[in-house]
Design an enzyme around this catalytic site. Sequence first.
Site, PDB file in Angstrom:
ATOM      1  N   LYS A  79      -2.338   0.792  -1.195  1.00 62.54           N
ATOM      2  CA  LYS A  79      -2.642  -0.518  -1.212  1.00 62.54           C
ATOM      3  C   LYS A  79      -3.658  -0.954   0.098  1.00 62.54           C
ATOM      4  CE  LYS A  79       0.123  -4.700   0.399  1.00 62.54           C
ATOM      5  NZ  LYS A  79       1.501  -5.099   1.109  1.00 62.54           N
ATOM      6  N   SER A 154       3.758  -8.606  -1.360  1.00 60.79           N
ATOM      7  CA  SER A 154       2.351  -8.528  -1.587  1.00 60.79           C
ATOM      8  C   SER A 154       1.609  -7.431  -2.008  1.00 60.79           C
ATOM      9  CB  SER A 154       1.769  -8.907  -0.233  1.00 60.79           C
ATOM     10  OG  SER A 154       1.990  -7.782   0.933  1.00 60.79           O
ATOM     11  N   SER A 178       7.626  -7.160   0.631  1.00 68.47           N
ATOM     12  CA  SER A 178       6.456  -6.648   0.023  1.00 68.47           C
ATOM     13  C   SER A 178       6.453  -5.443  -0.889  1.00 68.47           C
ATOM     14  CB  SER A 178       5.290  -7.030   0.808  1.00 68.47           C
ATOM     15  OG  SER A 178       4.937  -8.235   0.879  1.00 68.47           O
TER      16      SER A 178
HETATM   17  N1  GLN Z   1       6.420 -12.560   1.240  1.00 75.63           N
HETATM   18  C1  GLN Z   1       6.480 -12.166   2.456  1.00 75.63           C
HETATM   19  C2  GLN Z   1       5.397 -12.871   3.253  1.00 75.63           C
HETATM   20  O1  GLN Z   1       4.562 -13.528   2.641  1.00 75.63           O
HETATM   21  C3  GLN Z   1       6.698 -10.827   2.792  1.00 75.63           C
HETATM   22  C4  GLN Z   1       5.013 -10.225   2.851  1.00 75.63           C
HETATM   23  C5  GLN Z   1       5.437  -8.812   3.098  1.00 75.63           C
HETATM   24  O2  GLN Z   1       6.380  -8.072   3.056  1.00 75.63           O
HETATM   25  N2  GLN Z   1       4.123  -8.283   3.505  1.00 75.63           N
HETATM   26  O3  GLN Z   1       5.380 -12.908   4.308  1.00 75.63           O
END
Ligand code: GLN
Length: 478
Positions: A79, A154, A178
């Site tokens: 990532k 994400s 994420s």
């Molecule tokens: N969707 C969550 C956010 O927008 C979690 C994102 C993540 O785990 N990096 O913060």
Amino acid sequence: MNVTELPIEDLCAAVRERELRAAQVAEAFLDAARRREAELHSFLRLEPEEVLADARRVDSVIASGEDPGPLAGLPVAVKDVIVTRGVPTTCGSRILEDYRPPYDATVVQRLKEAGAVVFGKTNCDEFAMGSSTENSAYGPTRNPWDASRVPGGSSGGSAACVAAGQAPIALGTDTGGSIRQPAAFCGVVGFKPTYGRVSRYGLVAFASSLDQIGPLARNVREAALLTRVIAGHDPRDSTSSRQPVENWLDRLDRDLDGLRVGVPKEWTGEGLDPEVRGAVEKASARLEALGCRLEEVSLPSSRYAIATYYIIAPAEASSNLARYDGVRYGPRREGEDLESMYLRTRSEGFGPEVKRRIMLGTYALSAGYYDAYFVKAAKVRRLVLQDFQRVFGTVDLLLGPTTPTPPFRLGEKTADPLAMYLSDVFTVTANLAGLPALSLPAGATEGGLPLGVQLVAPHFREGRLLQAAHGLEQELGS
Ligand code: GLN
């Protein structure tokens, strides 16, 4: 022999035994990646020459008779919030467009030492803020099962590339879901280890008290295999734990007879899509068939989890993102004075969701509001943890949905940040409490979209979590 379908252990053994060259493995996956990349956009960077050069290096280690390590020749997609020496790391943001890190993250270094090959950098929401990968400044990734739908986020690029067979395995990060949410949306396994289990050194910080690195994999065994290599104490991350890393693979096949599994009633109530509920029911029945004792439990404070997370995560982000100011990081946009230089650099460099988080976080930390928001959220976070500690007095693991719905369509939630935030309603609690949690595939909707279920374990009980997930996976697969 189809190289891209070999189990990882067989693949690496074949490379070590010189039945396959690491460069051949890399070529096979580069071909597979190319076939679907125009449609999916899983990668922000995948340079065949870079990948092949690394693979050849592994081959020359083998040729010289040295031990190439347990992951010899394994391509691992990374990532793009995890730094890679000399290879651009953008975090899905314009502000890091030209950033080439001078060092490798600890996880990347450990993978390389184990003989693995970095297989490109995957697309993600900008600075990992999002649940659909639509917040990437470089365009969205699409769901390999249905290109009109999001892969989740994400870590959407990491989930999509594994689901589409573009890479055998990938690293993602999980601050509020994420890894697990995109895993559920793409029909792969996503594993967030205990906070502190895997070093965050070289992970570009979003919310430092919540962030954790983990794998997106084709199955539980391969997720365990990769995690073992990246886990363990790192003096460069002061929050990394000294708990010894056991050999989780040895216990994967043990039976689950007598294991107590709690299903939180707050996770199966209102707002849950009926097909997702069906997946949880099916998983409960299969665990029972394996000899587990299922019971309903309650996590009353989890109803505050989203509100708590969206104070704490933006607060930490607003502080962590202060460094992108055109002086320390980020291409500088000149102005008449220092303030206008900051303003121009940050206005042009960050996308709308990142700006929203910086504003939310700065507000929650500002004088006069700090106690009412940040301190209150920190207290509720403790209540969320105490709920888990109480239920783990009577059950060994928890089972629930990973996400409230199956994968949604691109554009469906972009105009409504709150609806997007609710995608994480079942995943953020494990981050707030620092617990290990895993999402695994549990069938499909009538329309053929993947469904996922989630298991959560007490701190550092990854062994038990992976064992149960592996047992359940065998049952669900049959
Ligand atoms: N969707 C969550 C956010 O927008 C979690 C994102 C993540 O785990 N990096 O913060």
